[in-house]
Scaffold this motif. Sequence first.
Motif, mmCIF file in Angstrom:
data_model
loop_
_atom_site.group_PDB
_atom_site.id
_atom_site.type_symbol
_atom_site.label_atom_id
_atom_site.label_comp_id
_atom_site.label_asym_id
_atom_site.label_seq_id
_atom_site.Cartn_x
_atom_site.Cartn_y
_atom_site.Cartn_z
ATOM 1 N N UNK A 338 68.984 12.518 14.422
ATOM 2 C CA UNK A 338 68.523 13.718 15.125
ATOM 3 C C UNK A 338 67.351 14.296 14.346
ATOM 4 N N UNK A 339 66.219 14.439 15.023
ATOM 5 C CA UNK A 339 64.987 14.927 14.411
ATOM 6 C C UNK A 339 64.699 16.331 14.910
ATOM 7 N N UNK A 340 64.327 17.235 13.989
ATOM 8 C CA UNK A 340 63.938 18.590 14.358
ATOM 9 C C UNK A 340 62.436 18.627 14.641
ATOM 10 N N UNK A 341 62.074 19.034 15.838
ATOM 11 C CA UNK A 341 60.669 19.061 16.247
ATOM 12 C C UNK A 341 59.845 20.049 15.432
ATOM 13 N N UNK A 342 60.460 21.082 14.875
ATOM 14 C CA UNK A 342 59.731 22.123 14.145
ATOM 15 C C UNK A 342 59.623 21.792 12.655
ATOM 16 N N UNK A 343 60.772 21.492 12.033
ATOM 17 C CA UNK A 343 60.763 21.228 10.593
ATOM 18 C C UNK A 343 60.461 19.766 10.272
ATOM 19 N N UNK A 344 60.603 18.891 11.281
ATOM 20 C CA UNK A 344 60.403 17.442 11.163
ATOM 21 C C UNK A 344 61.483 16.772 10.298
ATOM 22 N N UNK A 345 62.534 17.490 9.983
ATOM 23 C CA UNK A 345 63.622 16.906 9.211
ATOM 24 C C UNK A 345 64.477 16.010 10.095
ATOM 25 N N UNK A 346 65.012 14.941 9.502
ATOM 26 C CA UNK A 346 65.874 14.012 10.221
ATOM 27 C C UNK A 346 67.214 13.912 9.508
ATOM 28 N N UNK A 347 68.293 13.894 10.294
ATOM 29 C CA UNK A 347 69.628 13.654 9.753
ATOM 30 C C UNK A 347 70.265 12.503 10.523
#
Length: 444
Positions: A338-347
């Motif tokens: 799952x990628x965050x569109x704002x922070x660009x972090x992926x888990x």
Amino acid sequence: MKSTINIFFLLLGTIAFAQIGKRFPSEKKIIKDPVTGIDLIFLTTKSAGDSKTYPTHPQWTSDGEWLIFRTKRANGEAMAVNEKSGVMVQVTEGGYTGTLCMAQKSMKLYFMRKGEGEKMQIMEVNLEAVFADSEKGKMKPISAYERICGTTNPEMGASGDMALDADEDRVYFRIGKEEAARHLDPNIKIEKSFGPRNMGAGPGGISSMNIKTGEIKHVVSVPFQVGHIQSNIWNPGELVFCWETGGKSPQRTWTVMADGSGLRPLYPESDFEWVTHEVVISKDEVAMAIMGHRKIDIQKEAPVEITTSTEVRNPQNPGQESNWGNSGTREKPTGLAIVNLRTREMIIAGQTKSGSGLWHVHGSSDGRWAVGDDFSRSLYLIDRKTNEMMMLTTGHKETAADHVHPTFNRDGTKIEIQSAMLSEDNRTLNICIVNVPKEWLKRK
């Protein structure tokens, strides 16, 4: 004379069969999964060529009562099924091509239809009126329910890979290579096909149409083949799409704004990562599968070469062709990402212990759940807070005509899948609902 009469009634029956608003009796049946014991709510049970809209798009109408699906039971027209009653209603007349786009702020359906020559029409259907008149048994002419929003020019090469914006004032659609090239910097290198399926060559692009005025605007051109166009239905003017090769891409996932700004890789991937089946699941998040489906030859320290350079596809266990490159193994982290569109972090939300790994993925918009299927057509639910994973159902037949393709409803309480569990020919699909278990919904 007798044969003439028979032909007349045959034609009359065909016309009636194809009419918008035609009702079909309920086939609804609830079956307990033989392995998990969870209720499977089959909304269709006959072998009639049913299939879901792709998981990148909403499946339910805005009132949450109907699911739109594709079928052959009405000459290839689109169908709606009422989740409570099981009654089905035909919702198009005259055919459609590509993606069925359900509005979430109104009872409207949007799709493309081939017009004269190479023109494509963007169509709107008033579902509320169709359902009301169908229930009364008094249907009006098709013009009472259907509207042409606009028509594309033949040279655009528009196709039915389409998405509806969150504001529901425009749609986005794929354009042909020539049209994409007109808007691309001539100094940009055009990508060639990648992988054994000979797909992925560019250029490609996306345009938009204002569904109120018919105005067409160019969004973006890229040097590769575009696929899986989807809008962020929580954030107006934001798109996600992919570099489509039919398998592993050099850089699969991309995002761009409707005005063409902000073009970038959504998740910058390495050559050993096999990224696929990205889907926007909330205002800020995109789920995708990082596949772990290929074995390693320890002796060669490289993926096992299953085939020669000539493609030999295995529909039950795809992606095994050796010339996809060194990717898709479990030497590196894989799973439902799952990628965050704002922070660009992926888990990594979860992964199966063995087998292909999670393949087609989705998530609830409130951030509570994720879901994915695998090559065995089993379905797994993930609690994103605890990382606990539960198998919801299995046994949907690896020989099925298509994959499970799970999709959450807007409330995150149920998942729609397509299943061959009831299929006599081991291929035909049916529309099925799986509820998130009550004991999980009670969790805080």
